[in-house]
Design a protein around this motif. Structure first.
Motif, PDB file in Angstrom:
ATOM      1  N   PRO A  93      -4.985  -0.955   1.599  1.00  0.00           N
ATOM      2  CA  PRO A  93      -4.783   0.265   0.283  1.00  0.00           C
ATOM      3  C   PRO A  93      -3.465   0.963   0.579  1.00  0.00           C
ATOM      4  N   ARG A  94      -3.002   1.133   1.639  1.00  0.00           N
ATOM      5  CA  ARG A  94      -1.712   1.849   1.886  1.00  0.00           C
ATOM      6  C   ARG A  94      -0.498   1.013   1.518  1.00  0.00           C
ATOM      7  N   LEU A  95       0.087   1.908   0.448  1.00  0.00           N
ATOM      8  CA  LEU A  95       1.294   1.366  -0.002  1.00  0.00           C
ATOM      9  C   LEU A  95       2.596   1.870   0.502  1.00  0.00           C
ATOM     10  N   VAL A  96       3.561   1.314   0.756  1.00  0.00           N
ATOM     11  CA  VAL A  96       4.659   1.825   1.460  1.00  0.00           C
ATOM     12  C   VAL A  96       6.041   2.060   0.464  1.00  0.00           C
ATOM     13  N   LEU A  97       6.528   2.933   0.435  1.00  0.00           N
ATOM     14  CA  LEU A  97       7.850   3.336  -0.410  1.00  0.00           C
ATOM     15  C   LEU A  97       9.208   2.867   0.339  1.00  0.00           C
ATOM     16  N   GLU A  98       9.871   2.195  -0.264  1.00  0.00           N
ATOM     17  CA  GLU A  98      11.278   1.964   0.245  1.00  0.00           C
ATOM     18  C   GLU A  98      12.250   2.146  -0.627  1.00  0.00           C
ATOM     19  N   ARG A  99      13.671   2.585  -0.242  1.00  0.00           N
ATOM     20  CA  ARG A  99      14.712   2.731  -0.782  1.00  0.00           C
ATOM     21  C   ARG A  99      15.840   2.009  -0.437  1.00  0.00           C
ATOM     22  N   ALA A 100      16.674   1.628  -1.439  1.00  0.00           N
ATOM     23  CA  ALA A 100      17.857   0.776  -0.957  1.00  0.00           C
ATOM     24  C   ALA A 100      18.793   1.664  -0.666  1.00  0.00           C
ATOM     25  N   SER A 101      19.775   1.019   0.390  1.00  0.00           N
ATOM     26  CA  SER A 101      20.902   2.029   0.881  1.00  0.00           C
ATOM     27  C   SER A 101      21.971   1.364   0.090  1.00  0.00           C
ATOM     28  N   ASP A 102      23.343   1.883   0.395  1.00  0.00           N
ATOM     29  CA  ASP A 102      24.411   1.388  -0.296  1.00  0.00           C
ATOM     30  C   ASP A 102      24.558   0.093  -0.146  1.00  0.00           C
ATOM     31  N   ASP A 103      24.343  -0.643   0.986  1.00  0.00           N
ATOM     32  CA  ASP A 103      24.443  -2.038   1.316  1.00  0.00           C
ATOM     33  C   ASP A 103      23.597  -2.700   0.951  1.00  0.00           C
ATOM     34  N   GLY A 104      22.561  -2.292  -0.148  1.00  0.00           N
ATOM     35  CA  GLY A 104      21.343  -3.061  -0.607  1.00  0.00           C
ATOM     36  C   GLY A 104      20.279  -3.225   0.291  1.00  0.00           C
ATOM     37  N   ARG A 105      20.135  -2.768   1.428  1.00  0.00           N
ATOM     38  CA  ARG A 105      18.951  -2.905   2.053  1.00  0.00           C
ATOM     39  C   ARG A 105      18.282  -1.899   1.925  1.00  0.00           C
ATOM     40  N   PHE A 106      16.675  -2.359   1.783  1.00  0.00           N
ATOM     41  CA  PHE A 106      15.778  -1.407   1.770  1.00  0.00           C
ATOM     42  C   PHE A 106      15.318  -0.978   3.174  1.00  0.00           C
ATOM     43  N   THR A 107      14.962   0.318   3.133  1.00  0.00           N
ATOM     44  CA  THR A 107      14.468   1.045   4.431  1.00  0.00           C
ATOM     45  C   THR A 107      13.224   1.947   3.901  1.00  0.00           C
ATOM     46  N   ARG A 108      12.010   2.112   4.760  1.00  0.00           N
ATOM     47  CA  ARG A 108      11.258   2.793   4.472  1.00  0.00           C
ATOM     48  C   ARG A 108      11.358   4.372   4.256  1.00  0.00           C
ATOM     49  N   VAL A 109      10.756   4.914   3.444  1.00  0.00           N
ATOM     50  CA  VAL A 109      10.896   6.380   3.076  1.00  0.00           C
ATOM     51  C   VAL A 109       9.518   7.137   3.654  1.00  0.00           C
ATOM     52  N   ASP A 110       9.954   8.105   4.279  1.00  0.00           N
ATOM     53  CA  ASP A 110       9.015   8.815   5.056  1.00  0.00           C
ATOM     54  C   ASP A 110       9.038  10.131   4.688  1.00  0.00           C
ATOM     55  N   PRO A 111       8.321  11.253   4.684  1.00  0.00           N
ATOM     56  CA  PRO A 111       6.832  10.861   4.389  1.00  0.00           C
ATOM     57  C   PRO A 111       6.301  10.802   2.902  1.00  0.00           C
ATOM     58  N   VAL A 112       5.650   9.801   2.688  1.00  0.00           N
ATOM     59  CA  VAL A 112       5.437   9.412   1.397  1.00  0.00           C
ATOM     60  C   VAL A 112       3.678   8.613   1.538  1.00  0.00           C
TER      61      VAL A 112
END
Length: 186
Positions: A93-112
């Protein structure tokens, strides 16, 4: 309790066509206690049946479509998780939010904090099960950091950019990445 046990034994004896105790078929597991015959809930977990261990995962990853759709007005992002496979999908049930950096790689966004729950008034189950073709529409992400799904009095808005939701299977063996979506200016 004793009366219930006695009635249960009597019913078993009458079903097997003999008096006394019945023995399980060769190779069948022994049953201890009561076993539910049906459930009205769409979600049944090992915890619901008294187990504290996550069920072992076998087989391929669930085939899910995970989408975030920005609202026309405001910053809310509608969340949809759809089972596009032919098998039952079991998702944490836990959904993670990720954001793309300038180079196109996604990293986790905390705290969400995001959960696959049916509404803001109900808690998320220990494991979400989706039948083939079923879709879940949990409360929208508010586009904020923190407790960002139902009400967030002191949350900061998320930075503009490309984001995606990521789910995992209940046992954690499979990572399921959603489709990227954009958050425009604050």
């Amino acid at each position: 309790m004793t009366r219930t046990l006695f009635l249960w034994i009597a019913m078993l004896a009458s079903c097997s066509g003999s008096r006394g105790t019945s023995t399980p078929a060769q190779g069948a597991p022994e049953q201890v206690g009561e076993t539910p015959t049906s459930t009205t809930s769409a979600t049944t977990t090992a915890a619901d049946q008294g187990s504290t261990e996550a069920p072992a995962e076998t087989g391929p990853a669930p085939v899910l479509a995970i989408r975030g759709t920005p609202a026309r007005a405001g910053r809310e992002i509608a969340i949809v998780v759809e089972n596009r496979g032919t098998e039952l999908a079991r998702v944490s049930p836990r959904l993670v939010l990720e954001r793309a950096s300038d180079d196109g790689r996604f990293t986790r966004v905390d705290p969400v904090e995001l959960a696959l729950r049916p509404s803001c008034e109900r808690e998320a189950p220990a494991c979400v099960e989706l039948a083939p073709g079923a879709a879940l529409h949990p409360p929208a992400w508010l586009g904020t950091m923190g407790d960002a799904q139902c009400a967030c009095d002191r949350c900061a808005p998320a930075e503009p950019g490309t984001y995606r939701f990521v789910a995992t299977s209940c046992g954690g063996a499979h990572r399921l990445e959603g489709e990227p979506f954009e958050i425009e200016t604050r």
